[in-house]
Design an enzyme around this catalytic site. Sequence first.
Site, PDB file in Angstrom:
ATOM      1  N   ARG A 128     -29.709  50.304 -25.327  1.00  0.00           N
ATOM      2  CA  ARG A 128     -29.714  48.986 -24.680  1.00  0.00           C
ATOM      3  C   ARG A 128     -28.329  48.681 -24.118  1.00  0.00           C
ATOM      4  O   ARG A 128     -28.193  48.146 -23.017  1.00  0.00           O
ATOM      5  CB  ARG A 128     -30.127  47.889 -25.660  1.00  0.00           C
ATOM      6  CG  ARG A 128     -31.610  47.839 -25.959  1.00  0.00           C
ATOM      7  CD  ARG A 128     -31.965  46.620 -26.787  1.00  0.00           C
ATOM      8  NE  ARG A 128     -31.852  45.390 -26.029  1.00  0.00           N
ATOM      9  CZ  ARG A 128     -31.855  44.179 -26.580  1.00  0.00           C
ATOM     10  NH1 ARG A 128     -31.928  44.047 -27.907  1.00  0.00           N
ATOM     11  NH2 ARG A 128     -31.764  43.102 -25.821  1.00  0.00           N
ATOM     12  N   CYS A 162     -24.520  40.203 -28.960  1.00  0.00           N
ATOM     13  CA  CYS A 162     -25.744  41.010 -29.131  1.00  0.00           C
ATOM     14  C   CYS A 162     -26.692  40.582 -28.028  1.00  0.00           C
ATOM     15  O   CYS A 162     -26.255  40.320 -26.913  1.00  0.00           O
ATOM     16  CB  CYS A 162     -26.337  40.822 -30.528  1.00  0.00           C
ATOM     17  SG  CYS A 162     -26.781  39.114 -30.916  1.00  0.00           S
TER      18      CYS A 162
END
Length: 282
Positions: free
Chosen positions: A179, A238
Site C-alpha cells: 500500500r 497510516c
Amino acid sequence: MFTTLISPQELAEFCGSPELLLVDCRFELGDTRKGENAWHAAHLPNAHYAHLDRDLSDLSKQGLGRHPLPDIDRFAAVLRRWGWRPDLQVVAYDDANGSTAARLWWMLRLIGHRRAAVLDGGYAAWSAADLPLSSETPVQAGEAIDLAYATDQIVYAEELTAGLRDGALLLLDARGAARFRGEVEPIDKVAGHIPGARNRPFADNIDASGLFKHADALREEFETVIDGYAPEAVVHSCGSGVTACHNLLAMEHAGLAGSRIFAPSWSGWIADPARPVARGAA
C-alpha cells in the site's frame, strides 16, 4: 501503573478491581457491527465497548480522513458513559494485534491520562490463557467531565508539510509495504504515500506468537528506521489515523518517547487533490 502494555496474567491479578476500567475495542472495517456483536456474545469481565466509528471518531467531519478525531465534548461523553475517572487504570484490548485498542490508548494520552495500557495479545491471548469471560453488560456512569486535548500532540497537514520541507520532521507510515508503494489500495481513492515518508508497517511490531516484540528489539528496529531523528521529531501516519497509534505505542514501549500522530493520515492527505503523491519505495 501500566502505561504501554499489560500481559493477560498481569491484568488477571486485578481484573474486577474498582480501580480498573476495561474497554473492548474489537472492530472490523468490512463489517462495522462485527466487533460489537462479538462483545455482546463474550468479553472480558466488566469490559465496556468502544466502537471505532461512533466512540473514537466523528465521521461527520470532512477533509480530515476516514476516522477524524471526535471533538473533546463528544469523547468526554463516551468516557462519562464508561464511568471513567482520572485515577483509574484503563486497559484497552481488541482482536487485531492492538491496532484499534492503540487508538483509544492514544486518545487517553491526549487528555493527559497516562494510566492506560493495551492488552498484549488481546482477546486471543486472554482466551488462550483460559481466563474468564462474560456476556453481561456493565452499567456504570460517571460525573460530568471537563477535559481538553493536548493539541500540540496532534499534527495536521500544514505543520506536516512545513516540517517535511525543512527536514524538521520525519514521517513514518504504518501501512503495509504494498500500500505504501502504491501497488495496491483496497480502501482509499488514491494509491501511494506522502512524499518524504518512510515505511514502518505496524505489523512489524508483533512477533510470531501475536505479542509485541521485546522492547529492546523494537528500540533497535525503530532507531534504524528513524536514522538519527529524535523521537520528538517523528510523526506517525497510516490510512486513517488508527494503526499509526500502534507505531507510537511501540516506540513508547521501547523507551523512544515523544512522537506524534498525523491525525488525518493518508485519507486526509488525499482529500486535497493539490497535495503531492509519491509511489514506489521511500
